[in-house]
Each structure stands twice: as structure tokens, then as C-alpha cells.
Scaffold this motif. Structure first.
Motif, PDB file in Angstrom:
ATOM      1  N   GLN A  39     -24.803  81.730  21.476  1.00  0.00           N
ATOM      2  CA  GLN A  39     -25.786  81.886  20.038  1.00  0.00           C
ATOM      3  C   GLN A  39     -26.327  83.203  19.966  1.00  0.00           C
ATOM      4  OE1 GLN A  39     -25.963  78.930  18.211  1.00  0.00           O
ATOM      5  NE2 GLN A  39     -24.215  78.465  19.329  1.00  0.00           N
ATOM      6  N   LEU A  40     -26.072  83.974  20.874  1.00  0.00           N
ATOM      7  CA  LEU A  40     -26.845  85.234  20.624  1.00  0.00           C
ATOM      8  C   LEU A  40     -26.748  85.877  19.441  1.00  0.00           C
ATOM      9  CD1 LEU A  40     -28.437  87.684  22.138  1.00  0.00           C
ATOM     10  CD2 LEU A  40     -26.422  88.405  23.227  1.00  0.00           C
ATOM     11  N   PRO A  41     -25.373  86.041  18.763  1.00  0.00           N
ATOM     12  CA  PRO A  41     -25.366  86.757  17.531  1.00  0.00           C
ATOM     13  C   PRO A  41     -26.207  86.149  16.432  1.00  0.00           C
ATOM     14  CG  PRO A  41     -23.331  86.637  18.697  1.00  0.00           C
ATOM     15  CD  PRO A  41     -24.185  85.670  19.335  1.00  0.00           C
ATOM     16  N   LYS A  42     -26.223  84.891  16.407  1.00  0.00           N
ATOM     17  CA  LYS A  42     -27.223  84.224  15.511  1.00  0.00           C
ATOM     18  C   LYS A  42     -28.754  84.455  15.630  1.00  0.00           C
ATOM     19  CE  LYS A  42     -23.534  80.220  15.386  1.00  0.00           C
ATOM     20  NZ  LYS A  42     -23.247  78.855  15.317  1.00  0.00           N
ATOM     21  N   LEU A  43     -29.077  84.891  16.732  1.00  0.00           N
ATOM     22  CA  LEU A  43     -30.505  84.818  16.942  1.00  0.00           C
ATOM     23  C   LEU A  43     -31.028  86.294  16.614  1.00  0.00           C
ATOM     24  CD1 LEU A  43     -30.700  82.717  20.305  1.00  0.00           C
ATOM     25  CD2 LEU A  43     -31.173  81.892  18.030  1.00  0.00           C
TER      26      LEU A  43
ATOM     27  N   THR B  30     -35.983  83.072  14.347  1.00  0.00           N
ATOM     28  CA  THR B  30     -34.584  82.461  14.338  1.00  0.00           C
ATOM     29  C   THR B  30     -34.539  81.216  15.286  1.00  0.00           C
ATOM     30  OG1 THR B  30     -33.802  84.470  13.701  1.00  0.00           O
ATOM     31  CG2 THR B  30     -32.496  82.911  13.943  1.00  0.00           C
ATOM     32  N   VAL B  31     -33.896  80.267  14.944  1.00  0.00           N
ATOM     33  CA  VAL B  31     -33.602  79.068  15.812  1.00  0.00           C
ATOM     34  C   VAL B  31     -32.375  78.547  15.494  1.00  0.00           C
ATOM     35  CG1 VAL B  31     -34.662  76.902  16.432  1.00  0.00           C
ATOM     36  CG2 VAL B  31     -36.215  78.591  15.392  1.00  0.00           C
ATOM     37  N   SER B  32     -31.847  78.027  16.656  1.00  0.00           N
ATOM     38  CA  SER B  32     -30.551  77.360  16.747  1.00  0.00           C
ATOM     39  C   SER B  32     -30.483  76.415  17.517  1.00  0.00           C
ATOM     40  CB  SER B  32     -29.379  78.378  17.005  1.00  0.00           C
ATOM     41  OG  SER B  32     -28.174  77.793  17.172  1.00  0.00           O
ATOM     42  N   VAL B  33     -29.679  75.111  17.057  1.00  0.00           N
ATOM     43  CA  VAL B  33     -29.870  73.714  18.071  1.00  0.00           C
ATOM     44  C   VAL B  33     -28.477  73.467  17.999  1.00  0.00           C
ATOM     45  CG1 VAL B  33     -30.545  71.472  18.086  1.00  0.00           C
ATOM     46  CG2 VAL B  33     -31.985  73.251  17.049  1.00  0.00           C
ATOM     47  N   THR B  34     -28.154  73.147  19.529  1.00  0.00           N
ATOM     48  CA  THR B  34     -26.613  73.073  19.865  1.00  0.00           C
ATOM     49  C   THR B  34     -26.568  71.775  20.923  1.00  0.00           C
ATOM     50  OG1 THR B  34     -26.613  74.370  21.702  1.00  0.00           O
ATOM     51  CG2 THR B  34     -26.107  75.240  19.547  1.00  0.00           C
ATOM     52  N   PRO B  35     -25.609  71.146  21.246  1.00  0.00           N
ATOM     53  CA  PRO B  35     -25.526  70.349  22.451  1.00  0.00           C
ATOM     54  C   PRO B  35     -25.804  71.012  23.604  1.00  0.00           C
ATOM     55  CG  PRO B  35     -23.358  69.982  21.106  1.00  0.00           C
ATOM     56  CD  PRO B  35     -24.467  71.137  20.463  1.00  0.00           C
ATOM     57  N   ALA B  36     -26.476  70.365  24.730  1.00  0.00           N
ATOM     58  CA  ALA B  36     -27.007  71.083  26.041  1.00  0.00           C
ATOM     59  C   ALA B  36     -25.862  71.910  26.754  1.00  0.00           C
ATOM     60  CB  ALA B  36     -27.446  69.979  26.992  1.00  0.00           C
ATOM     61  N   ASN B  37     -24.507  71.645  26.505  1.00  0.00           N
ATOM     62  CA  ASN B  37     -23.354  72.331  27.182  1.00  0.00           C
ATOM     63  C   ASN B  37     -22.875  73.601  26.412  1.00  0.00           C
ATOM     64  OD1 ASN B  37     -22.137  71.021  24.907  1.00  0.00           O
ATOM     65  ND2 ASN B  37     -20.458  70.424  26.037  1.00  0.00           N
ATOM     66  N   ALA B  38     -23.759  73.948  25.482  1.00  0.00           N
ATOM     67  CA  ALA B  38     -23.164  75.303  24.510  1.00  0.00           C
ATOM     68  C   ALA B  38     -23.882  76.469  25.567  1.00  0.00           C
ATOM     69  CB  ALA B  38     -23.544  75.191  23.290  1.00  0.00           C
ATOM     70  N   PRO B  39     -23.013  77.354  25.879  1.00  0.00           N
ATOM     71  CA  PRO B  39     -23.487  78.640  26.660  1.00  0.00           C
ATOM     72  C   PRO B  39     -24.572  79.355  25.964  1.00  0.00           C
ATOM     73  CG  PRO B  39     -21.099  78.519  26.512  1.00  0.00           C
ATOM     74  CD  PRO B  39     -21.569  77.437  25.654  1.00  0.00           C
ATOM     75  N   ASP B  40     -25.406  79.774  26.586  1.00  0.00           N
ATOM     76  CA  ASP B  40     -26.683  80.419  25.585  1.00  0.00           C
ATOM     77  C   ASP B  40     -26.047  81.479  24.995  1.00  0.00           C
ATOM     78  OD1 ASP B  40     -28.343  78.812  27.034  1.00  0.00           O
ATOM     79  OD2 ASP B  40     -29.283  80.123  28.517  1.00  0.00           O
ATOM     80  N   VAL B  41     -25.109  82.329  25.676  1.00  0.00           N
ATOM     81  CA  VAL B  41     -24.704  83.611  24.976  1.00  0.00           C
ATOM     82  C   VAL B  41     -23.918  83.308  23.911  1.00  0.00           C
ATOM     83  CG1 VAL B  41     -22.398  83.684  26.239  1.00  0.00           C
ATOM     84  CG2 VAL B  41     -23.404  85.858  25.578  1.00  0.00           C
TER      85      VAL B  41
ATOM     86  N   GLY C 170     -28.468  66.098  26.774  1.00  0.00           N
ATOM     87  CA  GLY C 170     -29.414  66.232  25.692  1.00  0.00           C
ATOM     88  C   GLY C 170     -28.907  67.258  24.662  1.00  0.00           C
ATOM     89  N   MET C 171     -29.967  67.919  24.170  1.00  0.00           N
ATOM     90  CA  MET C 171     -29.532  69.040  23.215  1.00  0.00           C
ATOM     91  C   MET C 171     -30.162  70.302  23.559  1.00  0.00           C
ATOM     92  SD  MET C 171     -31.769  68.507  19.751  1.00  0.00           S
ATOM     93  CE  MET C 171     -33.347  68.783  20.063  1.00  0.00           C
ATOM     94  N   LYS C 172     -29.856  71.398  23.025  1.00  0.00           N
ATOM     95  CA  LYS C 172     -30.552  72.730  23.580  1.00  0.00           C
ATOM     96  C   LYS C 172     -31.186  73.676  22.424  1.00  0.00           C
ATOM     97  CE  LYS C 172     -28.286  74.945  26.939  1.00  0.00           C
ATOM     98  NZ  LYS C 172     -27.564  75.906  27.733  1.00  0.00           N
ATOM     99  N   ILE C 173     -32.340  73.854  22.633  1.00  0.00           N
ATOM    100  CA  ILE C 173     -32.908  74.732  21.411  1.00  0.00           C
ATOM    101  C   ILE C 173     -32.880  76.237  21.758  1.00  0.00           C
ATOM    102  CG2 ILE C 173     -35.071  75.152  20.368  1.00  0.00           C
ATOM    103  CD1 ILE C 173     -36.166  72.771  21.014  1.00  0.00           C
ATOM    104  N   HIS C 174     -32.211  76.880  21.034  1.00  0.00           N
ATOM    105  CA  HIS C 174     -32.049  78.517  21.401  1.00  0.00           C
ATOM    106  C   HIS C 174     -33.105  79.308  20.147  1.00  0.00           C
ATOM    107  CE1 HIS C 174     -28.249  77.719  23.296  1.00  0.00           C
ATOM    108  NE2 HIS C 174     -28.237  76.699  22.313  1.00  0.00           N
ATOM    109  N   VAL C 175     -33.882  80.288  20.739  1.00  0.00           N
ATOM    110  CA  VAL C 175     -34.672  80.893  19.854  1.00  0.00           C
ATOM    111  C   VAL C 175     -34.522  82.357  20.063  1.00  0.00           C
ATOM    112  CG1 VAL C 175     -36.418  78.935  19.849  1.00  0.00           C
ATOM    113  CG2 VAL C 175     -36.582  80.841  21.712  1.00  0.00           C
ATOM    114  N   GLY C 176     -34.755  83.301  18.868  1.00  0.00           N
ATOM    115  CA  GLY C 176     -35.078  84.688  19.085  1.00  0.00           C
ATOM    116  C   GLY C 176     -36.400  84.798  18.551  1.00  0.00           C
TER     117      GLY C 176
END
Length: 315
Positions: free
Chosen positions: A205-209, A192-203, A176-182
Motif C-alpha cells: 500500500q506504500l505507493p497509495k499512501l 491518506t487512508v487505505s483499508v485491506t484484509p489483514a494479510n495484505a503486506p504493508d509495503v 480481520g482487516m488492516k488500516i494503512h495510513v500516510g
């Protein structure tokens, strides 16, 4: 004043309110309707010689109810006929006018997608919360959750959604996909929100959050990154990411106490995912591709912030 039908009048005489009615009454008061309508109105069709468009406020209310109750377009149309309190929330009356059909509901959502208004809806809601002193600045908690996508290939293209990917969590595989939130440390509301494929490492997206004025960062072991850690400390930012053990370096007692302390602080960000998945029922993607699903996530996050802050706003 619009004349009230006999059926609507009979409904108002009920002695007991349902949970759904109480929820909608709260949302009626906390949603900044005027600001959101002003945001969408420049893009909404104007009445002309053809078919008169449905009222903007009615369509926005219907769209929000779709998110709150996890309803498809046909399901939303049926619900407007079946559930009086949801019909009343949309400012419709069964005996005065026909309900918006699923095509009308679909076209409104596509209008929001076309003009990228879902992210603007979330930002507008956050501006209102910030103005009321409910969304503060100073520190950020980061976290991510997986939203499942259909893994079946029994479809016309004979393949899974190419924009979704699989990842392993523990001993299980997820597609599926992954929701990243700050989220704000003090209020627990998402900024702040970022949406990526599920295989994207959490870290990744850290600078974006993170916000430029954040003075503290809290996260789980998925956000361990020594390079970012050194940069944060040089900038005077408190690094509250849980420590990760390795084969060469075991965690000491002090390390474990630090992790427990950081976990107790960042645990509030989990409330956001609880509301989205359990309260609003969003645990599986509804559309194909990341763009459409990400647009829905922006709306869900904005409405989740309102739900979490509703008691403070009502008082």
C-alpha cells in the motif's frame, strides 16, 4: 428561540463538568459543521407530504457521537434518553420531542454510505486543517494496524467473513482487516487512508499512501522495498524506512543508530492509532465486509485529525 425545558435548565446549573461534557464542548468548536452540512445537504431527503425528516445537523451530530463513543444504533438511541449532555449536543430536548430511533440512525448512516460521503467528510476536514496551516506537505510517515473481526463460524452462513483474512504477527495469529495510513511528518495528521484484509503486506500500500510532492518517507521494516527505495532516491526523496537485517547481512552500529533515529521521527503516527483504538474504542469491526468498515474508518480518521489538532484550533 427554542424554549428550554425545566429539566434542561436544571442540568445547566451543575457545578462540575464531566470529561464527556468537556470533550463535546471542544468538538463543538473544532468540527466544521457548516462545511459538512453543505456537503451532505444535496443528498439529504427534503420535507414533503410524508414523514418530516429529522434535522440534518442533528443526525450528523448523532453520527459523530456514535464514532466518538463507539455506540451501536440501539445504544445511541438509549444514550440520547439517558445522557443529558449528549442529548444537548445533538440539539434535542427530552420534553419537547421524541429521540431519533435506531432505524432513523441506521438510515442516515446508509445514506452516507450510499453516496460515499464518509471519505468526503475526511477530505473536507483535512481541507479545513490545511487551510489553517495544521496539515502541511513535505514528508509522509506510513504505518498500519490490524482491526479484529469475529473469527467465529457460529452464524447463519457457518463461515467467517470472506472479505477478512488472518495474518501472523510475531507468534500470534490475527483475523480481520488492516488500516494503512500516510501521515504528515510535521503535524502527525493523516492525509491518506487505505483499508485491506489483514494479510495484505504493508509495503503493497506504500505507493497509495504517498503524495506527489513528498520529499521524505518514513516507515518501519514492513516497508522495506529496494525497488521503491531506488526510485525514491532517484527522485530526490529522502528514504527514512528502517533497515532490515538478514541472515547474510547483520546490522552494524551505524545501521542501528539510523533505525533509532528514524523510529523517533515516525513514532508520531502511532498517536493516530492510539486515539482510534483507545480514545474512540474502535478495536473490532462493527459490520460485515470491507466496504462498510472502510467507510467508517474514513470518518474515524477525519475525527481523529480534529481531536489531535483541537488544541491548536482552539488557540
Amino acid at each position: 428561540m427554542k424554549q428550554i425545558s425545566f429539566a434542561t435548565l436544571a442540568e445547566t446549573g451543575k457545578k462540575r463538568r464531566t470529561k464527556r461534557e468537556r470533550f463535546l464542548e471542544e468538538m463543538e468548536q473544532v468540527v466544521p459543521w457548516a462545511k459538512l452540512i453543505a456537503l451532505i445537504e444535496p443528498h439529504y431527503p427534503k420535507a414533503g407530504r410524508g414523514r418530516r425528516p429529522r434535522g440534518l445537523e442533528t443526525m450528523l451530530r448523532i453520527y459523530f457521537m456514535q464514532q466518538w463513543f463507539n455506540l451501536s444504533d440501539p445504544g445511541m438511541e438509549d444514550t440520547l434518553y439517558d445522557v443529558p449532555c449528549m442529548r444537548a449536543f445533538a440539539k434535542l430536548d427530552l420534553f419537547d420531542e421524541s429521540m431519533p430511533d435506531e432505524t432513523t440512525i441506521l438510515k442516515f448512516r446508509r445514506l452516507l454510505e450510499q453516496h460515499r460521503l464518509m471519505a468526503a467528510i475526511m477530505n473536507t476536514i483535512n481541507e479545513v486543517l490545511e487551510g489553517k496551516g495544521l496539515l502541511l506537505k513535505g514528508g509522509t510517515m506510513v504505518d498500519a494496524t490490524i482491526i479484529h473481526a469475529p473469527p467465529s463460524t457460529k452464524n447463519e452462513s457457518k463461515q467467517r467473513d470472506p472479505q477478512m483474512h488472518q495474518t501472523k504477527k510475531g507468534n500470534n495469529w490475527f483475523f480481520g482487516m488492516k488500516i494503512h495510513v500516510g501521515a504528515d511528518v510535521d503535524s502527525g495528521l493523516v492525509h491518506t487512508v487505505s483499508v485491506t484484509p489483514a494479510n495484505a503486506p504493508d509495503v503493497s500500500q506504500l505507493p497509495k499512501l504517498l503524495r506527489e510532492d513528498d520529499r521524505a518517507v518514513f516507515g518501519d521494516k514492513g516497508y522495506v522495498d529496494n525497488r521503491i527505495k531506488r526510485a525514491a532516491r532517484q527522485a530526490g526523496v529522502f528514504w527514512g524506512v528502517s533497515l532490515k537485517a538478514s541472515a547474510q547481512h547483520k546490522l552494524s552500529g551505524a545501521n542501528k543508530r539510523f533505525n533509532r533515529k528514524m523510529s523517533s521521527i515516525r513514532s508520531r503516527v502511532e498517536h493516530v492509532f492510539r486515539v482510534i483504538k483507545r480514545q474512540f474504542g474502535y478495536s473490532k469491526v462493527r459490520y460485515k465486509g470491507l466496504a462498510k468498515n472502510a467507510a467508517q474508518v474514513f470518518t474515524l480518521i477525519g475525527l481523529t485529525n480534529l481531536y489531535l489538532a483541537r488544541r491548536a484550533m482552539l488557540t
